[in-house]
Each structure stands twice: as C-alpha cells, then as structure tokens.
Scaffold this motif. Structure first.
Motif, PDB file in Angstrom:
ATOM      1  N   LYS A   5       0.841  -1.187   0.000  1.00 50.97           N
ATOM      2  CA  LYS A   5       0.000   0.000   0.000  1.00 50.97           C
ATOM      3  C   LYS A   5       0.882   1.244   0.000  1.00 50.97           C
ATOM      4  N   PRO A   6       0.397   2.352  -0.625  1.00 50.10           N
ATOM      5  CA  PRO A   6       1.180   3.584  -0.611  1.00 50.10           C
ATOM      6  C   PRO A   6       1.299   4.132   0.801  1.00 50.10           C
ATOM      7  N   ASP A   7       2.364   4.884   1.037  1.00 54.95           N
ATOM      8  CA  ASP A   7       2.645   5.431   2.360  1.00 54.95           C
ATOM      9  C   ASP A   7       1.796   6.672   2.592  1.00 54.95           C
ATOM     10  N   LEU A   8       0.874   6.593   3.559  1.00 54.17           N
ATOM     11  CA  LEU A   8       0.000   7.726   3.866  1.00 54.17           C
ATOM     12  C   LEU A   8       0.347   8.355   5.211  1.00 54.17           C
ATOM     13  N   LYS A   9       1.489   7.974   5.807  1.00 49.83           N
ATOM     14  CA  LYS A   9       1.849   8.518   7.102  1.00 49.83           C
ATOM     15  C   LYS A   9       2.098  10.020   6.993  1.00 49.83           C
ATOM     16  N   ILE A  48      13.006  30.016  -1.738  1.00 47.02           N
ATOM     17  CA  ILE A  48      12.448  29.297  -0.592  1.00 47.02           C
ATOM     18  C   ILE A  48      10.968  29.624  -0.406  1.00 47.02           C
ATOM     19  N   ASN A  49      10.550  30.844  -0.785  1.00 45.78           N
ATOM     20  CA  ASN A  49       9.109  31.150  -0.742  1.00 45.78           C
ATOM     21  C   ASN A  49       8.354  30.320  -1.770  1.00 45.78           C
ATOM     22  N   ALA A  50       8.957  30.140  -2.952  1.00 47.92           N
ATOM     23  CA  ALA A  50       8.328  29.301  -3.971  1.00 47.92           C
ATOM     24  C   ALA A  50       8.256  27.851  -3.492  1.00 47.92           C
ATOM     25  N   TYR A  51       9.333  27.367  -2.856  1.00 52.24           N
ATOM     26  CA  TYR A  51       9.317  26.001  -2.330  1.00 52.24           C
ATOM     27  C   TYR A  51       8.232  25.832  -1.268  1.00 52.24           C
ATOM     28  N   ARG A  52       8.055  26.861  -0.445  1.00 54.57           N
ATOM     29  CA  ARG A  52       7.020  26.793   0.589  1.00 54.57           C
ATOM     30  C   ARG A  52       5.644  26.599  -0.045  1.00 54.57           C
ATOM     31  N   GLU A  53       5.413  27.255  -1.187  1.00 55.68           N
ATOM     32  CA  GLU A  53       4.130  27.125  -1.883  1.00 55.68           C
ATOM     33  C   GLU A  53       4.049  25.816  -2.654  1.00 55.68           C
ATOM     34  N   TRP A  54       5.100  25.484  -3.393  1.00 56.10           N
ATOM     35  CA  TRP A  54       5.078  24.275  -4.218  1.00 56.10           C
ATOM     36  C   TRP A  54       4.949  23.007  -3.387  1.00 56.10           C
ATOM     37  N   PHE A  55       5.496  23.005  -2.175  1.00 59.53           N
ATOM     38  CA  PHE A  55       5.548  21.784  -1.368  1.00 59.53           C
ATOM     39  C   PHE A  55       4.736  21.905  -0.083  1.00 59.53           C
ATOM     40  N   ARG A  56       3.673  22.696  -0.136  1.00 61.84           N
ATOM     41  CA  ARG A  56       2.839  22.873   1.055  1.00 61.84           C
ATOM     42  C   ARG A  56       2.074  21.607   1.437  1.00 61.84           C
ATOM     43  N   GLY A  57       2.031  20.616   0.560  1.00 64.74           N
ATOM     44  CA  GLY A  57       1.346  19.368   0.868  1.00 64.74           C
ATOM     45  C   GLY A  57       1.955  18.610   2.030  1.00 64.74           C
ATOM     46  N   TYR A  58       3.234  18.893   2.349  1.00 64.55           N
ATOM     47  CA  TYR A  58       3.862  18.223   3.484  1.00 64.55           C
ATOM     48  C   TYR A  58       3.255  18.655   4.816  1.00 64.55           C
ATOM     49  N   LEU A 102       0.013  19.252   5.281  1.00 66.19           N
ATOM     50  CA  LEU A 102      -1.423  18.968   5.274  1.00 66.19           C
ATOM     51  C   LEU A 102      -1.667  17.465   5.330  1.00 66.19           C
ATOM     52  N   ASP A 103      -2.797  17.081   5.904  1.00 59.93           N
ATOM     53  CA  ASP A 103      -3.146  15.674   6.096  1.00 59.93           C
ATOM     54  C   ASP A 103      -4.417  15.354   5.303  1.00 59.93           C
ATOM     55  N   PRO A 104      -4.342  14.466   4.311  1.00 59.11           N
ATOM     56  CA  PRO A 104      -5.542  14.145   3.533  1.00 59.11           C
ATOM     57  C   PRO A 104      -6.660  13.551   4.374  1.00 59.11           C
ATOM     58  N   GLU A 133      -4.582  17.851  -4.454  1.00 57.44           N
ATOM     59  CA  GLU A 133      -3.617  18.932  -4.285  1.00 57.44           C
ATOM     60  C   GLU A 133      -2.582  18.608  -3.208  1.00 57.44           C
ATOM     61  N   ILE A 134      -3.017  18.018  -2.095  1.00 58.30           N
ATOM     62  CA  ILE A 134      -2.096  17.693  -1.004  1.00 58.30           C
ATOM     63  C   ILE A 134      -0.989  16.769  -1.498  1.00 58.30           C
ATOM     64  N   PHE A 135      -1.363  15.715  -2.212  1.00 55.23           N
ATOM     65  CA  PHE A 135      -0.342  14.780  -2.682  1.00 55.23           C
ATOM     66  C   PHE A 135       0.478  15.364  -3.820  1.00 55.23           C
TER      67      PHE A 135
END
Length: 200
Positions: free
Chosen positions: A3-7, A48-58, A60-62, A123-125
């Motif tokens: 199963k995919p890692d959802l932790k 780093i501001n762009a990274y904060r936006e691009w990788f904001r899924g880390y 958030l919890d689906p 979006e989160i993933f």
C-alpha cells in the motif's frame, strides 16, 4: 502489492530559512553565476518562498480533509466523478515540474464527502516531491481509507518537464496512470463507464 505510504510528513526536521537560502546561493554559484550580482541577490529568498508554496502538501493531512462526511445521500448509490482537476507537482528525481489533469471517482456506500475535499486531496499529494505512479495510488488509498466506498477510480495525465526540457528532450509526451479499487477493479464494465464519463 504494497500500500502507498500515507503517514504524516515531514519525517525530518526542516533547516532554517537561512540555511536553505545559503543552499540556493551555492547552487547559483555551481551553475556558473554570481549569487551577489543585483539580479540574483534576492533570488534565494524568492526560491524558498516558492518552495514553501510548491511543497505545502507536506504540512497537510488528507485524512483530515476527508474526515467530515455526510450520511444523508437519499439512496444515491452511483458514481461520484470529478473531472479535469489541475495537477501541479514536481518529480522527486529532478525536482522538475510535471503538469496535467486528474480524474477521480468513487462509489459511495453510506456516506459522501464534499466534492471540494476530493480536489484538496489531489492537491495535497501533488504538492510534494512525487512520482506520478505513487501519487495516483496515494489519492486512491486516501479516499478508500476515509470513505470505505464500494470502489475508487483515479486517473492522472501529465507532461513531465524532466523529460521535455532535459534528458531525451521530448516535449508533448504525456504519461497516464490509473488506480482502481473495489468494484472499479473487479468490474471492467464499470472501469469502461468511468473512462467514457471522463472522456478518455
């Protein structure tokens, strides 16, 4: 099949903004330019501001997004389908963007979820370093675990900049991935119907 890692993530402590900006300065110098010249002086902060936006899924919890459900479905027992969800992600191998569309469907049992929450799960993933295959499986598994539906179907169609702007340099080649669970996996007619509904 595993199963995919959802932790929840991140699993490591984030460096400070100052350390991250110094890393960007190092990469600029490694590319052959002067990080202190006028046009690049503010680039590390912008990156780093762009990274904060691009990788904001880390951050958030689906499961949280899918936790509020509605049981009053008035006997509805057919597919719920969302078409043409924008996907903006970055491949984990080159941190290059891949862009495309996602289509998501599920067959409810005794509860449904707000449709915007399904978009949020995509979006989160997407807002993490990813492979398209893993992301497709993660979306399906998150919906499966939260809603316990009769089945889930996910399709993603995306163009990968790591292939179009480097390496083999083949633009306009798209990658399609699918993941089916439950009745979508065991019933080929239902799979075909899903594909017809989304226009594939």
């Amino acid at each position: 099949m595993n199963k995919p890692d959802l932790k929840p993530v991140p699993r490591t402590e984030r460096p400070s903004p100052e350390v991250a900006m110094e890393a960007v300065r190092t990469l600029i110098a490694w590319a052959g330019d002067d990080p202190d010249r006028e046009g690049l002086r503010d680039t590390p902060g912008r990156v780093i501001n762009a990274y904060r936006e691009w990788f904001r899924g880390y951050d958030l919890d689906p499961a949280t997004e899918l936790s509020r459900t509605f049981e009053d479905v008035s006997g509805y027992d057919d597919m719920v389908v969302l078409r043409d969800i924008d996907v903006e992600s970055h491949c984990e191998h080159h941190i290059a963007p891949f862009l495309g569309k996602a289509w998501v469907a599920y067959m409810p049992t005794d509860k449904v979820v707000g449709i915007s929450k399904l978009v949020k799960v995509v979006e989160i993933f997407a807002k993490r370093l990813q492979t398209q295959e893993t992301m497709t499986a993660q979306i399906a598994e998150a919906i499966e675990e939260a809603l316990k539906p009769r089945g889930v179907a996910v399709m993603i169609d995306a163009e990968h900049q790591c292939m179009s702007t480097r390496g083999v340099h083949h633009p306009h080649v798209s990658t399609i991935t699918t993941q089916f669970t439950g009745e979508f996996k065991t019933n080929p007619a239902l799979q075909d119907r899903f594909l017809r509904v989304i226009g594939k």
